[in-house]
Write a protein that holds these residues in place. Structure first.
Motif, PDB file in Angstrom:
ATOM      1  N   PRO A  39       0.850  -1.181  -0.011  1.00 51.63           N
ATOM      2  CA  PRO A  39       0.070  -0.068   0.060  1.00 51.63           C
ATOM      3  C   PRO A  39       0.919   1.183   0.114  1.00 51.63           C
ATOM      4  N   ALA A  40       1.880   1.067   0.686  1.00 49.08           N
ATOM      5  CA  ALA A  40       2.957   2.468   0.767  1.00 49.08           C
ATOM      6  C   ALA A  40       3.389   2.901  -0.640  1.00 49.08           C
ATOM      7  N   ALA A  41       3.907   1.686  -1.226  1.00 49.04           N
ATOM      8  CA  ALA A  41       4.051   1.798  -2.972  1.00 49.04           C
ATOM      9  C   ALA A  41       3.033   2.340  -3.863  1.00 49.04           C
ATOM     10  N   LEU A  42       1.837   1.961  -3.486  1.00 45.40           N
ATOM     11  CA  LEU A  42       0.549   2.363  -4.279  1.00 45.40           C
ATOM     12  C   LEU A  42       0.483   3.882  -3.896  1.00 45.40           C
ATOM     13  N   VAL A  43       0.505   4.281  -2.772  1.00 43.70           N
ATOM     14  CA  VAL A  43       0.515   5.810  -2.178  1.00 43.70           C
ATOM     15  C   VAL A  43       1.202   6.642  -2.660  1.00 43.70           C
ATOM     16  N   SER A  44       2.580   6.301  -2.734  1.00 41.47           N
ATOM     17  CA  SER A  44       3.798   6.682  -3.178  1.00 41.47           C
ATOM     18  C   SER A  44       3.734   7.086  -4.840  1.00 41.47           C
ATOM     19  N   PHE A  45       3.394   6.433  -5.522  1.00 49.23           N
ATOM     20  CA  PHE A  45       3.061   6.409  -6.736  1.00 49.23           C
ATOM     21  C   PHE A  45       1.847   7.277  -7.207  1.00 49.23           C
ATOM     22  N   THR A  46       0.833   7.163  -6.357  1.00 56.20           N
ATOM     23  CA  THR A  46      -0.490   7.854  -6.692  1.00 56.20           C
ATOM     24  C   THR A  46      -0.090   9.387  -6.504  1.00 56.20           C
ATOM     25  N   VAL A  47       0.393   9.747  -5.373  1.00 53.67           N
ATOM     26  CA  VAL A  47       0.746  10.992  -5.006  1.00 53.67           C
ATOM     27  C   VAL A  47       1.730  11.767  -6.380  1.00 53.67           C
ATOM     28  N   GLY A  48       2.656  10.909  -6.733  1.00 56.78           N
ATOM     29  CA  GLY A  48       3.857  11.086  -7.734  1.00 56.78           C
ATOM     30  C   GLY A  48       2.996  11.311  -9.066  1.00 56.78           C
ATOM     31  N   THR A  49       1.718  10.704  -9.463  1.00 57.87           N
ATOM     32  CA  THR A  49       1.315  10.565 -10.436  1.00 57.87           C
ATOM     33  C   THR A  49       0.349  11.905 -10.496  1.00 57.87           C
ATOM     34  N   ILE A  50      -0.287  12.380  -9.450  1.00 55.80           N
ATOM     35  CA  ILE A  50      -1.077  13.616  -9.204  1.00 55.80           C
ATOM     36  C   ILE A  50      -0.226  14.624  -9.539  1.00 55.80           C
ATOM     37  N   LEU A  51       0.902  14.664  -8.984  1.00 59.58           N
ATOM     38  CA  LEU A  51       1.798  15.828  -9.293  1.00 59.58           C
ATOM     39  C   LEU A  51       2.351  15.961 -10.784  1.00 59.58           C
ATOM     40  N   LEU A  52       2.415  14.938 -11.197  1.00 57.24           N
ATOM     41  CA  LEU A  52       2.972  14.985 -12.573  1.00 57.24           C
ATOM     42  C   LEU A  52       1.976  15.602 -13.509  1.00 57.24           C
ATOM     43  N   ALA A  53       0.592  15.180 -13.100  1.00 55.50           N
ATOM     44  CA  ALA A  53      -0.510  15.526 -13.835  1.00 55.50           C
ATOM     45  C   ALA A  53      -0.684  17.151 -13.861  1.00 55.50           C
ATOM     46  N   VAL A  54      -0.652  17.504 -12.473  1.00 48.18           N
ATOM     47  CA  VAL A  54      -0.940  18.871 -12.384  1.00 48.18           C
ATOM     48  C   VAL A  54       0.500  19.744 -13.118  1.00 48.18           C
ATOM     49  N   ILE A  55       1.540  19.046 -12.990  1.00 47.53           N
ATOM     50  CA  ILE A  55       2.773  19.754 -13.927  1.00 47.53           C
ATOM     51  C   ILE A  55       2.728  19.862 -15.309  1.00 47.53           C
ATOM     52  N   VAL A  56       2.258  18.676 -15.807  1.00 41.66           N
ATOM     53  CA  VAL A  56       1.874  18.504 -17.195  1.00 41.66           C
ATOM     54  C   VAL A  56       0.884  19.576 -17.585  1.00 41.66           C
ATOM     55  N   ALA A  57      -0.478  19.743 -16.790  1.00 38.46           N
ATOM     56  CA  ALA A  57      -1.407  20.654 -17.314  1.00 38.46           C
ATOM     57  C   ALA A  57      -1.093  22.194 -17.069  1.00 38.46           C
ATOM     58  N   LEU A  58      -0.316  22.567 -15.928  1.00 37.40           N
ATOM     59  CA  LEU A  58       0.166  23.700 -15.646  1.00 37.40           C
ATOM     60  C   LEU A  58       1.145  23.927 -17.057  1.00 37.40           C
ATOM     61  N   ALA A  59       1.922  23.302 -17.410  1.00 38.10           N
ATOM     62  CA  ALA A  59       2.837  23.475 -18.465  1.00 38.10           C
ATOM     63  C   ALA A  59       2.346  23.562 -19.936  1.00 38.10           C
ATOM     64  N   GLY A  60       0.991  23.255 -20.115  1.00 37.03           N
ATOM     65  CA  GLY A  60       0.353  23.128 -21.101  1.00 37.03           C
ATOM     66  C   GLY A  60       0.882  22.194 -22.215  1.00 37.03           C
ATOM     67  N   ASP A  61       1.427  21.114 -21.634  1.00 38.18           N
ATOM     68  CA  ASP A  61       1.959  20.201 -22.539  1.00 38.18           C
ATOM     69  C   ASP A  61       1.380  18.664 -22.584  1.00 38.18           C
ATOM     70  N   THR A  62      -0.127  19.149 -22.546  1.00 36.07           N
ATOM     71  CA  THR A  62      -0.985  17.896 -22.664  1.00 36.07           C
ATOM     72  C   THR A  62      -1.209  17.296 -24.138  1.00 36.07           C
ATOM     73  N   GLY A  63      -0.929  17.985 -25.108  1.00 38.07           N
ATOM     74  CA  GLY A  63      -1.149  17.585 -26.487  1.00 38.07           C
ATOM     75  C   GLY A  63      -0.467  16.606 -26.635  1.00 38.07           C
ATOM     76  N   GLY A  64       0.608  16.163 -26.353  1.00 35.54           N
ATOM     77  CA  GLY A  64       1.683  14.849 -26.741  1.00 35.54           C
ATOM     78  C   GLY A  64       0.767  13.565 -26.016  1.00 35.54           C
ATOM     79  N   LEU A  65      -0.177  13.679 -25.351  1.00 35.54           N
ATOM     80  CA  LEU A  65      -0.586  12.545 -24.345  1.00 35.54           C
ATOM     81  C   LEU A  65      -1.486  11.776 -25.620  1.00 35.54           C
ATOM     82  N   GLY A  66      -1.876  12.469 -26.459  1.00 32.38           N
ATOM     83  CA  GLY A  66      -2.618  11.578 -27.444  1.00 32.38           C
ATOM     84  C   GLY A  66      -1.792  10.767 -28.509  1.00 32.38           C
ATOM     85  N   SER A  67      -0.519  10.612 -28.376  1.00 32.33           N
ATOM     86  CA  SER A  67       0.405   9.798 -29.035  1.00 32.33           C
ATOM     87  C   SER A  67       0.881   8.869 -28.130  1.00 32.33           C
ATOM     88  N   THR A  68       0.564   8.866 -27.098  1.00 33.62           N
ATOM     89  CA  THR A  68       0.893   7.818 -26.265  1.00 33.62           C
ATOM     90  C   THR A  68       1.373   6.629 -26.668  1.00 33.62           C
TER      91      THR A  68
END
Length: 153
Positions: A43-72
């Protein structure tokens, strides 16, 4: 273009910034071990990655760099397993920090990374330029192996 190589950062600055973040990463096993005492290792590993994922989502959104996600999914499958490898590392570090300590986890991690990276460079894996295997590079790996032994013994 998202993910494209953007030259320009000074090599020295790149090394300093990477080393600084590496220093912060040294805190990760101890922080996650504290979380693990409350939740359990997985569960600690899950929480760690969840917090990191949320932070990265915020950073990508604030940077306006979401356009590349369509090519994932327009890449080979193995380019999508970076998060899987990170999760495996965090989980293993959570389990092993109790036995070998934060210093042992850091030493073993760096030794494993360097050893694998030298092999990856030599073979030119995943489209990287090939880098010759030299005595100096082998000495660096050997010294890290020796250092890891001294840290965990």
């Amino acid at each position: 273009m998202p993910g494209e190589y953007r030259p320009g950062m000074d090599r020295g600055l790149a090394v300093i910034l990477t080393a600084a973040v590496g220093g912060l990463i040294a805190l990760q096993p101890a922080i996650n071990a504290g979380l693990s005492r409350a939740t359990g290792s997985l569960p600690a590993a899950l929480v760690s990655f969840t917090v990191g994922t949320i932070l990265l989502a915020v950073i990508v959104a604030l940077a306006g760099d979401t356009g590349g996600l369509g090519s994932t999914f327009n890449v080979r499958w193995y380019y999508l397993i970076g998060g899987l490898l990170g999760a495996a590392y965090v989980t293993m570090a959570l389990i092993t920090v109790k036995t070998i300590g934060a210093g042992g986890v850091a030493a073993a991690t760096i030794t494993g990374q360097l050893t694998a990276s030298v092999i990856i460079d030599r073979l030119g894996v995943l489209g990287l330029e090939t880098v010759p295997l030299t005595a100096t590079r082998l000495a660096g790996v050997a010294l890290l192996l020796a250092g890891t032994y001294l840290v965990v013994r």
